[in-house]
Motif scaffolding. Structure first.
Motif, PDB file in Angstrom:
ATOM      1  N   LEU A   1       4.604  12.917 -27.237  1.00 34.48           N
ATOM      2  CA  LEU A   1       3.810  13.372 -26.161  1.00 34.48           C
ATOM      3  C   LEU A   1       4.231  12.243 -25.152  1.00 34.48           C
ATOM      4  N   SER A   2       4.662  11.525 -25.207  1.00 34.87           N
ATOM      5  CA  SER A   2       5.275  10.427 -24.286  1.00 34.87           C
ATOM      6  C   SER A   2       6.420   9.214 -24.753  1.00 34.87           C
ATOM      7  N   PRO A   3       7.305   9.315 -24.530  1.00 35.32           N
ATOM      8  CA  PRO A   3       7.740   8.059 -25.586  1.00 35.32           C
ATOM      9  C   PRO A   3       8.023   7.808 -24.582  1.00 35.32           C
ATOM     10  N   GLU A   4       8.785   7.650 -23.066  1.00 28.38           N
ATOM     11  CA  GLU A   4       7.981   6.818 -22.018  1.00 28.38           C
ATOM     12  C   GLU A   4       6.922   5.857 -22.063  1.00 28.38           C
ATOM     13  N   LEU A   5       6.029   5.976 -22.284  1.00 29.78           N
ATOM     14  CA  LEU A   5       4.511   5.528 -22.953  1.00 29.78           C
ATOM     15  C   LEU A   5       4.254   5.066 -24.502  1.00 29.78           C
ATOM     16  N   ASP A   6       5.051   5.230 -25.396  1.00 27.38           N
ATOM     17  CA  ASP A   6       4.953   4.453 -26.361  1.00 27.38           C
ATOM     18  C   ASP A   6       5.484   3.567 -26.444  1.00 27.38           C
ATOM     19  N   GLU A   7       7.109   3.241 -25.358  1.00 26.20           N
ATOM     20  CA  GLU A   7       7.561   2.180 -25.433  1.00 26.20           C
ATOM     21  C   GLU A   7       6.807   0.876 -24.945  1.00 26.20           C
ATOM     22  N   GLN A   8       6.539   1.561 -23.904  1.00 29.86           N
ATOM     23  CA  GLN A   8       5.875   0.203 -22.656  1.00 29.86           C
ATOM     24  C   GLN A   8       4.585   0.273 -23.438  1.00 29.86           C
ATOM     25  N   LEU A   9       4.008   0.841 -24.849  1.00 29.00           N
ATOM     26  CA  LEU A   9       2.683   0.497 -25.285  1.00 29.00           C
ATOM     27  C   LEU A   9       3.361  -1.115 -26.744  1.00 29.00           C
ATOM     28  N   ARG A  10       4.780  -0.481 -27.162  1.00 28.80           N
ATOM     29  CA  ARG A  10       5.086  -1.819 -27.809  1.00 28.80           C
ATOM     30  C   ARG A  10       5.516  -2.928 -27.385  1.00 28.80           C
ATOM     31  N   GLU A  11       6.098  -2.536 -26.462  1.00 29.91           N
ATOM     32  CA  GLU A  11       6.564  -3.786 -25.572  1.00 29.91           C
ATOM     33  C   GLU A  11       5.018  -4.595 -25.586  1.00 29.91           C
ATOM     34  N   ALA A  12       4.113  -4.080 -24.909  1.00 30.37           N
ATOM     35  CA  ALA A  12       3.108  -4.994 -24.494  1.00 30.37           C
ATOM     36  C   ALA A  12       2.619  -5.295 -25.638  1.00 30.37           C
ATOM     37  N   SER A  13       2.127  -4.650 -26.276  1.00 33.30           N
ATOM     38  CA  SER A  13       1.864  -4.862 -27.618  1.00 33.30           C
ATOM     39  C   SER A  13       2.648  -6.590 -28.738  1.00 33.30           C
ATOM     40  N   GLY A  14       3.257  -5.968 -28.605  1.00 33.39           N
ATOM     41  CA  GLY A  14       4.417  -7.622 -28.215  1.00 33.39           C
ATOM     42  C   GLY A  14       4.487  -8.674 -27.627  1.00 33.39           C
ATOM     43  N   ARG A  15       4.183  -8.530 -26.332  1.00 38.05           N
ATOM     44  CA  ARG A  15       3.697  -9.368 -25.560  1.00 38.05           C
ATOM     45  C   ARG A  15       2.373 -10.278 -25.596  1.00 38.05           C
ATOM     46  N   MET A  16       0.976  -8.740 -26.476  1.00 37.06           N
ATOM     47  CA  MET A  16      -0.196  -9.605 -26.180  1.00 37.06           C
ATOM     48  C   MET A  16       0.025 -10.873 -28.002  1.00 37.06           C
ATOM     49  N   ARG A  17       1.086 -10.024 -28.610  1.00 38.68           N
ATOM     50  CA  ARG A  17       0.697 -10.294 -29.867  1.00 38.68           C
ATOM     51  C   ARG A  17       1.110 -11.711 -29.811  1.00 38.68           C
ATOM     52  N   ARG A  18       2.449 -12.119 -29.243  1.00 40.23           N
ATOM     53  CA  ARG A  18       2.656 -13.646 -28.825  1.00 40.23           C
ATOM     54  C   ARG A  18       1.570 -14.989 -27.757  1.00 40.23           C
ATOM     55  N   ALA A  19       0.782 -13.278 -27.149  1.00 38.91           N
ATOM     56  CA  ALA A  19       0.604 -14.388 -26.557  1.00 38.91           C
ATOM     57  C   ALA A  19      -0.743 -14.864 -27.815  1.00 38.91           C
TER      58      ALA A  19
END
Length: 313
Positions: free
Chosen positions: A3-21
């Motif tokens: 649906l939105s490649p840009e949004l998906d990429e932002q979600l992946r990055e935020a999820s990675g940071r959250m998991r790292r936290a």
């Protein structure tokens, strides 16, 4: 289908940071417990050091010194007590150094958490936006693809954490191996010493035990790191190195067959405890390796299903 490649990429990055936290918070909590344990041990050792220093002072002057002179063993007792002070001070210094390293680890974790803290809020915002897009979408596969993406992120994170724990375990196992090799050498020298090895055997044994004592602190450091990584994947463990009894060095001042036998028994006891700890680390690493294989298989299954959904009809 995306649906939105840009949004998906932002979600992946935020999820990675959250998991790292989350990962860093778990490590920080384990480090805090390690710091508390070491501080408690250090307080006891510092008290013991003060007592040993008082014993030396009493023998150097005062009523205890007078009594020791009368029975003719002042110099012998003073030599022994001074050696005990050296031993006690080495243990205090070792635990102080360990505490400093743990506090540095805690400080680094705190600094990283300051940077990662906004990740959960950013992830929630992006997730809400993705949800709104999915609701507006007419594609029946949208929800399953979103679920697959989340499952893949979890599997990837779990695999990484498992690998980190395994690497830490390998480091601990290698450090324990160094201690064992030194203790084995000391045991060989001790066996020779019991059968009249003499001064050369004593010197060799002294050198190996001194090296083993230093190596034991490095091994404890590696075990501290390993236990934190295990806690991050839900395994509670607090492995502690057995004390390398540096009173062995004191015994060299009073060398005889009885002290030789006692030294040999102490070496053997400590060597057996370190060997048992090494077996535990080895077995735990084997479990982590098997767990990683399971996670890799699960990731492969999820990727296959995702490819099936995205493949053109």
């Amino acid at each position: 289908m995306t649906l939105s490649p840009e949004l998906d990429e932002q979600l992946r990055e935020a999820s990675g940071r959250m998991r790292r936290a989350e990962h860093v918070r778990r490590l920080r909590a384990t480090t805090a417990q390690q710091i508390a344990d070491v501080r408690e041990t250090l307080a006891d050792l510092e008290f013991e050091l003060v007592e040993e220093e008082r014993d030396v002072a009493r023998l150097e002057g005062g009523l205890s010194a007078v009594l020791a002179r009368l029975v003719g063993n002042r110099e012998e007792r003073l030599e022994r007590e001074r050696a005990e002070v050296v031993v006690a001070r080495e243990r205090v210094d070792g635990h102080r150094a360990r505490l400093a390293r743990l506090e540095a680890d805690a400080g680094a974790a705190d600094a990283e958490l300051v940077v990662l803290d906004p990740a959960s809020r950013e992830y929630a915002r992006l997730l809400a936006e993705k949800e709104r897009q999915l609701i507006r979408s007419d594609d029946p596969l949208a929800r399953e693809l979103a679920d697959l993406g989340a499952a893949l992120n979890r599997a990837s994170s779990d695999t990484r954490e498992c690998e980190e724990a395994h690497r830490a375990g390998q480091g601990a196992y290698e450090a324990l191996g160094v201690v064992l090799r030194l203790l084995n050498s000391a045991r060989t020298a001790s066996t020779f010493d019991m059968f009249g090895g003499g001064l050369l055997a004593d010197v060799f044994e002294h050198d190996k035990l001194t090296s083993a004592d230093k190596a034991a602190w490095h091994a404890q450091r590696a075990l501290d790191v390993f236990s934190r990584e295990l806690a991050d994947i839900g395994i509670a463990a607090g492995p502690v190195m057995p004390k390398v009894d540096t009173r062995w060095f004191v015994d060299t001042f009073f060398d005889n067959i009885i002290s030789d036998v006692l030294k040999h028994q102490r070496i053997e006891k400590t060597r057996a405890e370190v060997e048992k700890l090494a077996r535990w680390v080895r077995d735990t690493c084997a479990y982590l390796k098997a767990r990683r294989a399971q996670l890799v298989a699960e990731t492969s299954r999820l990727l296959t299903r995702r490819e099936e959904l995205l493949r053109p009809a």
